[in-house]
Design an enzyme around this catalytic site. Sequence first.
Site, PDB file in Angstrom:
ATOM      1  N   ASN A  33      -2.473  -0.409   6.567  1.00 29.05           N
ATOM      2  CA  ASN A  33      -1.972  -1.663   7.129  1.00 29.05           C
ATOM      3  C   ASN A  33      -0.985  -2.350   6.193  1.00 29.05           C
ATOM      4  O   ASN A  33      -0.855  -3.560   6.182  1.00 29.05           O
ATOM      5  CB  ASN A  33      -3.136  -2.571   7.537  1.00 29.05           C
ATOM      6  CG  ASN A  33      -4.051  -2.884   6.381  1.00 29.05           C
ATOM      7  OD1 ASN A  33      -3.823  -2.442   5.250  1.00 29.05           O
ATOM      8  ND2 ASN A  33      -5.085  -3.660   6.634  1.00 29.05           N
TER       9      ASN A  33
ATOM     10  N   TYR B 259     -11.488  -3.422  -4.610  1.00 28.50           N
ATOM     11  CA  TYR B 259     -12.218  -3.498  -3.333  1.00 28.50           C
ATOM     12  C   TYR B 259     -13.731  -3.536  -3.519  1.00 28.50           C
ATOM     13  O   TYR B 259     -14.472  -3.175  -2.608  1.00 28.50           O
ATOM     14  CB  TYR B 259     -11.787  -2.337  -2.433  1.00 28.50           C
ATOM     15  CG  TYR B 259     -10.403  -2.517  -1.872  1.00 28.50           C
ATOM     16  CD1 TYR B 259     -10.132  -3.530  -0.936  1.00 28.50           C
ATOM     17  CD2 TYR B 259      -9.348  -1.694  -2.266  1.00 28.50           C
ATOM     18  CE1 TYR B 259      -8.858  -3.711  -0.419  1.00 28.50           C
ATOM     19  CE2 TYR B 259      -8.060  -1.872  -1.745  1.00 28.50           C
ATOM     20  CZ  TYR B 259      -7.836  -2.887  -0.819  1.00 28.50           C
ATOM     21  OH  TYR B 259      -6.567  -3.064  -0.302  1.00 28.50           O
TER      22      TYR B 259
ATOM     23  N   GLU C 276      -8.225 -10.784  -8.768  1.00 31.05           N
ATOM     24  CA  GLU C 276      -7.317  -9.658  -8.535  1.00 31.05           C
ATOM     25  C   GLU C 276      -6.100  -9.716  -9.460  1.00 31.05           C
ATOM     26  O   GLU C 276      -5.646  -8.684  -9.953  1.00 31.05           O
ATOM     27  CB  GLU C 276      -6.907  -9.630  -7.052  1.00 31.05           C
ATOM     28  CG  GLU C 276      -8.112  -9.276  -6.176  1.00 31.05           C
ATOM     29  CD  GLU C 276      -7.927  -9.549  -4.682  1.00 31.05           C
ATOM     30  OE1 GLU C 276      -6.809  -9.898  -4.255  1.00 31.05           O
ATOM     31  OE2 GLU C 276      -8.917  -9.397  -3.947  1.00 31.05           O
TER      32      GLU C 276
ATOM     33  N   HIS D 123      -1.897  -5.644   0.995  1.00 26.34           N
ATOM     34  CA  HIS D 123      -3.113  -6.376   0.629  1.00 26.34           C
ATOM     35  C   HIS D 123      -2.686  -7.769   0.200  1.00 26.34           C
ATOM     36  O   HIS D 123      -1.674  -7.917  -0.487  1.00 26.34           O
ATOM     37  CB  HIS D 123      -3.825  -5.684  -0.541  1.00 26.34           C
ATOM     38  CG  HIS D 123      -4.889  -6.556  -1.139  1.00 26.34           C
ATOM     39  ND1 HIS D 123      -6.167  -6.630  -0.627  1.00 26.34           N
ATOM     40  CD2 HIS D 123      -4.845  -7.445  -2.160  1.00 26.34           C
ATOM     41  CE1 HIS D 123      -6.868  -7.509  -1.330  1.00 26.34           C
ATOM     42  NE2 HIS D 123      -6.084  -8.019  -2.265  1.00 26.34           N
TER      43      HIS D 123
ATOM     44  N   LYS E  36       0.832  -1.203   0.000  1.00 27.27           N
ATOM     45  CA  LYS E  36       0.000   0.000   0.000  1.00 27.27           C
ATOM     46  C   LYS E  36       0.872   1.262   0.000  1.00 27.27           C
ATOM     47  O   LYS E  36       2.074   1.200   0.270  1.00 27.27           O
ATOM     48  CB  LYS E  36      -0.949  -0.048   1.207  1.00 27.27           C
ATOM     49  CG  LYS E  36      -1.910  -1.254   1.127  1.00 27.27           C
ATOM     50  CD  LYS E  36      -2.985  -1.212   2.195  1.00 27.27           C
ATOM     51  CE  LYS E  36      -3.929  -2.405   2.011  1.00 27.27           C
ATOM     52  NZ  LYS E  36      -5.107  -2.329   2.903  1.00 27.27           N
TER      53      LYS E  36
HETATM   54  P1  IDP Z   1      -8.128  -7.506   4.562  1.00 25.66           P
HETATM   55  O1  IDP Z   1      -7.263  -6.502   3.834  1.00 25.66           O
HETATM   56  O2  IDP Z   1      -7.440  -8.034   5.795  1.00 25.66           O
HETATM   57  O3  IDP Z   1      -8.655  -8.588   3.667  1.00 25.66           O
HETATM   58  P2  IDP Z   1     -10.795  -6.351   4.520  1.00 25.66           P
HETATM   59  O4  IDP Z   1     -11.800  -6.480   5.610  1.00 25.66           O
HETATM   60  O5  IDP Z   1     -11.033  -7.103   3.254  1.00 25.66           O
HETATM   61  O6  IDP Z   1      -9.370  -6.699   5.153  1.00 25.66           O
HETATM   62  O7  IDP Z   1     -10.689  -4.799   4.192  1.00 25.66           O
HETATM   63  C1  IDP Z   1      -9.952  -4.373   3.073  1.00 25.66           C
HETATM   64  C2  IDP Z   1      -9.129  -3.165   3.468  1.00 25.66           C
HETATM   65  O8  IDP Z   1      -9.998  -2.107   3.818  1.00 25.66           O
HETATM   66  C3  IDP Z   1      -8.264  -3.363   4.711  1.00 25.66           C
HETATM   67  O9  IDP Z   1      -7.013  -3.963   4.428  1.00 25.66           O
HETATM   68  C4  IDP Z   1      -8.123  -1.961   5.221  1.00 25.66           C
HETATM   69  O10 IDP Z   1      -7.110  -1.242   4.513  1.00 25.66           O
HETATM   70  C5  IDP Z   1      -9.464  -1.342   4.879  1.00 25.66           C
HETATM   71  N1  IDP Z   1     -10.392  -1.396   6.013  1.00 25.66           N
HETATM   72  C6  IDP Z   1     -11.063  -2.475   6.485  1.00 25.66           C
HETATM   73  N2  IDP Z   1     -11.836  -2.158   7.541  1.00 25.66           N
HETATM   74  C7  IDP Z   1     -11.641  -0.832   7.734  1.00 25.66           C
HETATM   75  C8  IDP Z   1     -12.168   0.109   8.689  1.00 25.66           C
HETATM   76  O11 IDP Z   1     -12.961  -0.221   9.574  1.00 25.66           O
HETATM   77  N3  IDP Z   1     -11.719   1.399   8.562  1.00 25.66           N
HETATM   78  C9  IDP Z   1     -10.835   1.800   7.611  1.00 25.66           C
HETATM   79  N4  IDP Z   1     -10.338   0.952   6.700  1.00 25.66           N
HETATM   80  C10 IDP Z   1     -10.718  -0.346   6.765  1.00 25.66           C
HETATM   81 MG    MG Z   2     -10.118  -8.573   2.187  1.00 25.28          MG
END
Ligand code: IDP
Ligand code: MG
Length: 158
Positions: A133, A70, A147, A136, A30
Amino acid sequence: MDYGCKSEKNGELLKAEGTMKKERTFLMIKPEGVERGLIGEIIGRFERKGFKIIALKLLKISREVAEKQYEEHRGKDFFEGLVSYMSSAPTVSMVIEGENAIAVAREMAGVTNPKLAKPGTIRGDYGIDVQRNVIHASDSEESAKREISIHFGNLDSF
Ligand code: IDP
Ligand code: MG
């Protein structure tokens, strides 16, 4: 046989203990990972784990591509912020290949919220907050296929 790579979150992906399956998965470093100079560190972890890099590129993705990436989260409160963020600065996209690549890469990434991610995982070691974080990683065979195709088109001959 137990390969000892089960976890609460990805256990189901690895429940077929002993079945080693050569897979490909999609990863993206990211914007804050690129900005903070973590490209080498992150790619190195996957190389040292034994994965082969099949495709790799650094670019600022368009908003449209971020939305496709996404799509499953469209409508959620974090969707707009997430796609704006992901298309705001360069990212590194890659496809890696190896045994159980999808589940193992998710384990190496750690859980979504860096504050909860274990030390030793990429998010646990480098994540800032739930949006930033660092990485991805595709969450299933279907997502990996989708993807890879969004970001690299058809890689079947590679
Ligand atoms: P993942 O990346 O662990 O699969 P997902 O739930 O699929 O997690 O969410 C995709 C991305 O969306 C996350 O990696 C994060 O960057 C963002 N995200 C998920 N939940 C939140 C939130 O509550 N607030 C802000 N960003 C979020
Ligand atoms: Mg995800």
